[in-house]
Design a protein around this motif. Structure first.
Motif, PDB file in Angstrom:
ATOM      1  N   HIS A   1      32.586  31.017  41.974  1.00  0.00           N
ATOM      2  CA  HIS A   1      31.301  30.749  42.599  1.00  0.00           C
ATOM      3  C   HIS A   1      30.823  32.038  43.262  1.00  0.00           C
ATOM      4  N   LEU A   2      29.570  32.376  43.032  1.00  0.00           N
ATOM      5  CA  LEU A   2      28.970  33.594  43.582  1.00  0.00           C
ATOM      6  C   LEU A   2      27.828  33.180  44.504  1.00  0.00           C
ATOM      7  N   THR A   3      27.814  33.726  45.709  1.00  0.00           N
ATOM      8  CA  THR A   3      26.740  33.425  46.637  1.00  0.00           C
ATOM      9  C   THR A   3      26.189  34.715  47.216  1.00  0.00           C
ATOM     10  N   LYS A   4      24.893  34.724  47.468  1.00  0.00           N
ATOM     11  CA  LYS A   4      24.255  35.910  48.050  1.00  0.00           C
ATOM     12  C   LYS A   4      24.829  36.135  49.436  1.00  0.00           C
ATOM     13  N   ARG A   5      25.369  37.320  49.654  1.00  0.00           N
ATOM     14  CA  ARG A   5      26.004  37.658  50.929  1.00  0.00           C
ATOM     15  C   ARG A   5      24.947  37.800  52.016  1.00  0.00           C
ATOM     16  N   ALA A   6      25.239  37.214  53.166  1.00  0.00           N
ATOM     17  CA  ALA A   6      24.305  37.248  54.284  1.00  0.00           C
ATOM     18  C   ALA A   6      24.742  38.238  55.362  1.00  0.00           C
ATOM     19  N   ASP A   7      25.906  38.871  55.171  1.00  0.00           N
ATOM     20  CA  ASP A   7      26.380  39.835  56.169  1.00  0.00           C
ATOM     21  C   ASP A   7      26.829  41.106  55.453  1.00  0.00           C
ATOM     22  N   GLY A   8      27.370  42.038  56.187  1.00  0.00           N
ATOM     23  CA  GLY A   8      27.803  43.301  55.601  1.00  0.00           C
ATOM     24  C   GLY A   8      29.279  43.337  55.296  1.00  0.00           C
ATOM     25  N   GLY A   9      29.907  42.182  55.136  1.00  0.00           N
ATOM     26  CA  GLY A   9      31.345  42.126  54.896  1.00  0.00           C
ATOM     27  C   GLY A   9      31.772  42.916  53.675  1.00  0.00           C
ATOM     28  N   ILE A  10      32.928  43.531  53.773  1.00  0.00           N
ATOM     29  CA  ILE A  10      33.481  44.327  52.674  1.00  0.00           C
ATOM     30  C   ILE A  10      34.822  43.721  52.274  1.00  0.00           C
ATOM     31  N   PRO A  11      35.030  43.438  50.970  1.00  0.00           N
ATOM     32  CA  PRO A  11      36.302  42.876  50.518  1.00  0.00           C
ATOM     33  C   PRO A  11      37.475  43.822  50.780  1.00  0.00           C
ATOM     34  N   SER A  12      38.645  43.258  50.951  1.00  0.00           N
ATOM     35  CA  SER A  12      39.858  44.025  51.176  1.00  0.00           C
ATOM     36  C   SER A  12      40.233  44.824  49.927  1.00  0.00           C
ATOM     37  N   LYS A  13      40.645  46.059  50.123  1.00  0.00           N
ATOM     38  CA  LYS A  13      41.155  46.882  49.023  1.00  0.00           C
ATOM     39  C   LYS A  13      42.673  46.712  48.888  1.00  0.00           C
ATOM     40  N   TYR A  14      43.273  45.980  49.811  1.00  0.00           N
ATOM     41  CA  TYR A  14      44.731  45.834  49.838  1.00  0.00           C
ATOM     42  C   TYR A  14      45.199  44.460  49.370  1.00  0.00           C
ATOM     43  N   HIS A  15      44.316  43.486  49.360  1.00  0.00           N
ATOM     44  CA  HIS A  15      44.694  42.130  48.979  1.00  0.00           C
ATOM     45  C   HIS A  15      43.867  41.659  47.799  1.00  0.00           C
ATOM     46  N   ARG A  16      44.515  40.947  46.902  1.00  0.00           N
ATOM     47  CA  ARG A  16      43.825  40.402  45.740  1.00  0.00           C
ATOM     48  C   ARG A  16      42.981  39.227  46.196  1.00  0.00           C
ATOM     49  N   ALA A  17      41.759  39.153  45.681  1.00  0.00           N
ATOM     50  CA  ALA A  17      40.879  38.039  45.992  1.00  0.00           C
ATOM     51  C   ALA A  17      41.178  36.842  45.096  1.00  0.00           C
ATOM     52  N   LEU A  18      41.714  37.121  43.893  1.00  0.00           N
ATOM     53  CA  LEU A  18      41.938  36.062  42.915  1.00  0.00           C
ATOM     54  C   LEU A  18      42.981  36.532  41.912  1.00  0.00           C
ATOM     55  N   TYR A  19      43.872  35.628  41.516  1.00  0.00           N
ATOM     56  CA  TYR A  19      44.856  35.896  40.463  1.00  0.00           C
ATOM     57  C   TYR A  19      44.554  34.915  39.343  1.00  0.00           C
ATOM     58  N   ILE A  20      44.245  35.425  38.159  1.00  0.00           N
ATOM     59  CA  ILE A  20      43.925  34.582  37.014  1.00  0.00           C
ATOM     60  C   ILE A  20      45.054  34.689  36.003  1.00  0.00           C
ATOM     61  N   PHE A  21      45.648  33.552  35.666  1.00  0.00           N
ATOM     62  CA  PHE A  21      46.732  33.490  34.695  1.00  0.00           C
ATOM     63  C   PHE A  21      46.121  33.327  33.302  1.00  0.00           C
ATOM     64  N   VAL A  22      46.548  34.176  32.362  1.00  0.00           N
ATOM     65  CA  VAL A  22      46.002  34.167  31.012  1.00  0.00           C
ATOM     66  C   VAL A  22      47.123  34.047  29.996  1.00  0.00           C
ATOM     67  N   ASN A  23      46.758  33.704  28.767  1.00  0.00           N
ATOM     68  CA  ASN A  23      47.754  33.557  27.708  1.00  0.00           C
ATOM     69  C   ASN A  23      47.981  34.847  26.930  1.00  0.00           C
ATOM     70  N   ASP A  24      46.948  35.669  26.776  1.00  0.00           N
ATOM     71  CA  ASP A  24      47.054  36.911  26.002  1.00  0.00           C
ATOM     72  C   ASP A  24      46.687  38.089  26.909  1.00  0.00           C
ATOM     73  N   ILE A  25      47.625  38.525  27.719  1.00  0.00           N
ATOM     74  CA  ILE A  25      47.359  39.575  28.702  1.00  0.00           C
ATOM     75  C   ILE A  25      46.992  40.893  28.033  1.00  0.00           C
ATOM     76  N   ASP A  26      47.652  41.235  26.943  1.00  0.00           N
ATOM     77  CA  ASP A  26      47.355  42.498  26.269  1.00  0.00           C
ATOM     78  C   ASP A  26      45.956  42.482  25.661  1.00  0.00           C
ATOM     79  N   GLY A  27      45.554  41.356  25.098  1.00  0.00           N
ATOM     80  CA  GLY A  27      44.219  41.233  24.522  1.00  0.00           C
ATOM     81  C   GLY A  27      43.128  41.308  25.581  1.00  0.00           C
ATOM     82  N   ILE A  28      43.350  40.642  26.711  1.00  0.00           N
ATOM     83  CA  ILE A  28      42.378  40.679  27.815  1.00  0.00           C
ATOM     84  C   ILE A  28      42.258  42.112  28.347  1.00  0.00           C
TER      85      ILE A  28
END
Length: 123
Positions: free
Chosen positions: A55-82
């Protein structure tokens, strides 16, 4: 107390600077499909690929995502292809594809707003 069967699914919500730019990144570069939009002008959208919805929402503040923590981990079946497909799309890969000691083969990308997303497969 409710049982765990009561839980259906979850969604990650990323606050973004430019909704149109984020939708284009997720659909054109990562192969997601925009399945929902809301607001006039639009300020909320959902992109989906397989069982993964972001889900994507228009940001209402100046927040900056962390460069040290993953926001999302997506499990896939073909990692090399992706990994290959994302390289071909010039997606910003911040940590290359490799086998990890935690029994996963994964890599990290960065989206236009700085969210770090990991794609992985068990080994």
């Amino acid at each position: 107390m409710a049982t765990s069967e009561n839980f259906s699914h979850s969604a990650v919500i990323f606050p973004v600077r430019n909704l149109a730019e984020s939708i284009e990144f997720y659909t054109k570069k990562l192969g997601f499909e925009k399945t929902f939009e809301w607001g006039e002008p639009m300020y909320y959208a959902i992109v989906k690929r397989g069982g993964v919805a972001i889900h994507l929402t228009k940001r209402a503040d100046g927040g900056i995502p962390s460069k040290y923590h993953r926001a999302l981990y997506i499990f896939v079946n073909d990692i090399d292809g992706i990994h290959k497909a994302f390289k071909e799309q010039n997606v910003k890969i911040v940590n290359g594809l490799e086998d990890k000691d935690y029994k996963m083969r994964d890599f990290d990308i960065e989206d236009p707003d700085g969210f770090i997303i990991t794609f992985g497969k068990g080994i």
